[in-house]
Design a protein around this motif. Structure first.
Motif, PDB file in Angstrom:
ATOM      1  N   CYS A  84       0.830  -1.214   0.000  1.00 56.05           N
ATOM      2  CA  CYS A  84       0.000   0.000   0.000  1.00 56.05           C
ATOM      3  C   CYS A  84       0.860   1.257   0.000  1.00 56.05           C
ATOM      4  CB  CYS A  84      -0.934   0.001   1.201  1.00 56.05           C
ATOM      5  SG  CYS A  84      -2.238  -1.222   1.105  1.00 56.05           S
ATOM      6  N   ARG A  85       1.934   1.253   0.780  1.00 52.78           N
ATOM      7  CA  ARG A  85       2.833   2.418   0.830  1.00 52.78           C
ATOM      8  C   ARG A  85       3.526   2.613  -0.508  1.00 52.78           C
ATOM      9  NH1 ARG A  85       3.716   7.331   2.402  1.00 52.78           N
ATOM     10  NH2 ARG A  85       5.855   7.760   2.945  1.00 52.78           N
ATOM     11  N   ASP A  86       3.906   1.537  -1.152  1.00 52.93           N
ATOM     12  CA  ASP A  86       4.522   1.615  -2.481  1.00 52.93           C
ATOM     13  C   ASP A  86       3.548   2.269  -3.469  1.00 52.93           C
ATOM     14  OD1 ASP A  86       6.605   0.793  -4.484  1.00 52.93           O
ATOM     15  OD2 ASP A  86       4.918  -0.400  -5.231  1.00 52.93           O
ATOM     16  N   ILE A  87       2.311   1.824  -3.454  1.00 54.24           N
ATOM     17  CA  ILE A  87       1.299   2.389  -4.350  1.00 54.24           C
ATOM     18  C   ILE A  87       1.047   3.855  -4.005  1.00 54.24           C
ATOM     19  CG2 ILE A  87      -1.154   2.282  -4.975  1.00 54.24           C
ATOM     20  CD1 ILE A  87      -0.898  -0.811  -4.585  1.00 54.24           C
ATOM     21  N   GLN A  88       0.972   4.170  -2.709  1.00 53.72           N
ATOM     22  CA  GLN A  88       0.717   5.538  -2.278  1.00 53.72           C
ATOM     23  C   GLN A  88       1.793   6.498  -2.794  1.00 53.72           C
ATOM     24  OE1 GLN A  88       1.167   6.121   1.923  1.00 53.72           O
ATOM     25  NE2 GLN A  88       0.104   8.090   1.917  1.00 53.72           N
ATOM     26  N   ILE A  89       3.036   6.115  -2.684  1.00 55.98           N
ATOM     27  CA  ILE A  89       4.115   6.993  -3.141  1.00 55.98           C
ATOM     28  C   ILE A  89       4.096   7.120  -4.663  1.00 55.98           C
ATOM     29  CG2 ILE A  89       6.631   7.180  -3.309  1.00 55.98           C
ATOM     30  CD1 ILE A  89       6.753   6.225  -0.434  1.00 55.98           C
ATOM     31  N   ASN A  90       3.835   6.033  -5.371  1.00 55.19           N
ATOM     32  CA  ASN A  90       3.744   6.117  -6.830  1.00 55.19           C
ATOM     33  C   ASN A  90       2.615   7.049  -7.263  1.00 55.19           C
ATOM     34  OD1 ASN A  90       5.910   4.491  -7.572  1.00 55.19           O
ATOM     35  ND2 ASN A  90       4.708   2.622  -7.409  1.00 55.19           N
ATOM     36  N   VAL A  91       1.457   6.940  -6.629  1.00 55.38           N
ATOM     37  CA  VAL A  91       0.319   7.793  -6.970  1.00 55.38           C
ATOM     38  C   VAL A  91       0.632   9.252  -6.651  1.00 55.38           C
ATOM     39  CG1 VAL A  91      -2.074   8.350  -6.329  1.00 55.38           C
ATOM     40  CG2 VAL A  91      -1.417   5.988  -6.798  1.00 55.38           C
ATOM     41  N   TYR A  92       1.267   9.502  -5.507  1.00 56.72           N
ATOM     42  CA  TYR A  92       1.638  10.860  -5.122  1.00 56.72           C
ATOM     43  C   TYR A  92       2.500  11.507  -6.206  1.00 56.72           C
ATOM     44  CZ  TYR A  92       4.180  14.656  -2.914  1.00 56.72           C
ATOM     45  OH  TYR A  92       4.757  15.870  -2.652  1.00 56.72           O
ATOM     46  N   HIS A  93       3.554  10.803  -6.614  1.00 58.93           N
ATOM     47  CA  HIS A  93       4.465  11.382  -7.609  1.00 58.93           C
ATOM     48  C   HIS A  93       3.803  11.498  -8.986  1.00 58.93           C
ATOM     49  CE1 HIS A  93       8.014  11.996  -5.226  1.00 58.93           C
ATOM     50  NE2 HIS A  93       7.860  10.792  -4.695  1.00 58.93           N
ATOM     51  N   ARG A  94       2.922  10.585  -9.310  1.00 57.65           N
ATOM     52  CA  ARG A  94       2.216  10.679 -10.589  1.00 57.65           C
ATOM     53  C   ARG A  94       1.305  11.908 -10.608  1.00 57.65           C
ATOM     54  NH1 ARG A  94      -1.031   6.075 -10.991  1.00 57.65           N
ATOM     55  NH2 ARG A  94       0.845   4.950 -10.481  1.00 57.65           N
ATOM     56  N   ARG A  95       0.586  12.142  -9.518  1.00 55.05           N
ATOM     57  CA  ARG A  95      -0.311  13.303  -9.435  1.00 55.05           C
ATOM     58  C   ARG A  95       0.453  14.616  -9.454  1.00 55.05           C
ATOM     59  NH1 ARG A  95      -4.714  11.380  -4.917  1.00 55.05           N
ATOM     60  NH2 ARG A  95      -5.841   9.952  -6.295  1.00 55.05           N
ATOM     61  N   ARG A  96       1.601  14.646  -8.804  1.00 51.91           N
ATOM     62  CA  ARG A  96       2.412  15.865  -8.752  1.00 51.91           C
ATOM     63  C   ARG A  96       3.294  16.018  -9.993  1.00 51.91           C
ATOM     64  NH1 ARG A  96       1.583  19.197  -4.421  1.00 51.91           N
ATOM     65  NH2 ARG A  96       3.765  19.700  -4.382  1.00 51.91           N
TER      66      ARG A  96
END
Length: 112
Positions: free
Chosen positions: A16-28
């Protein structure tokens, strides 16, 4: 049984943390190959660390069998070494995120 449940839950949290960080950087729109690689290395390290945790818990250090003692030692090296690496990598990844105030970052860095 509780060891497997705990390790499985930690592996799920890691994913979940891996996905969260990937989504964060994709959105930004701040995704770089280096950040993706660090995030993947951190996830792999923590998943492997908890596999080591299972070995550490299942095979006692004072076992009669040399093989069991070696598996215990391998588990301890994996768990303590790779969970420390995971902590360092995720501290770096946390400080790269701009959504959190500095005081929150300090708290997440100090409190495991």
């Amino acid at each position: 049984v509780l060891v497997f449940i705990g390790a499985t839950l930690m592996i799920l949290v890691t994913i979940c943390r891996d996905i969260q960080i990937n989504v964060y950087h994709r959105r930004r729109r701040s995704t770089t190959c280096g950040m993706k690689a660090l995030n993947s290395i951190a996830a792999f390290a923590n998943i492997t660390a908890y596999a080591g945790f299972v070995l550490l818990a299942l095979f006692p250090v004072d076992a009669e069998s040399e093989r069991d003692r070696q598996l215990h030692n391998v588990g301890s090296y994996l768990y303590f070494g790779l969970s420390g690496l995971y902590g360092l990598l995720h501290t770096f990844l946390l400080w790269k995120q701009t959504q959190y105030p500095s005081i929150i970052k300090v708290m997440f860095t100090i409190v495991p």
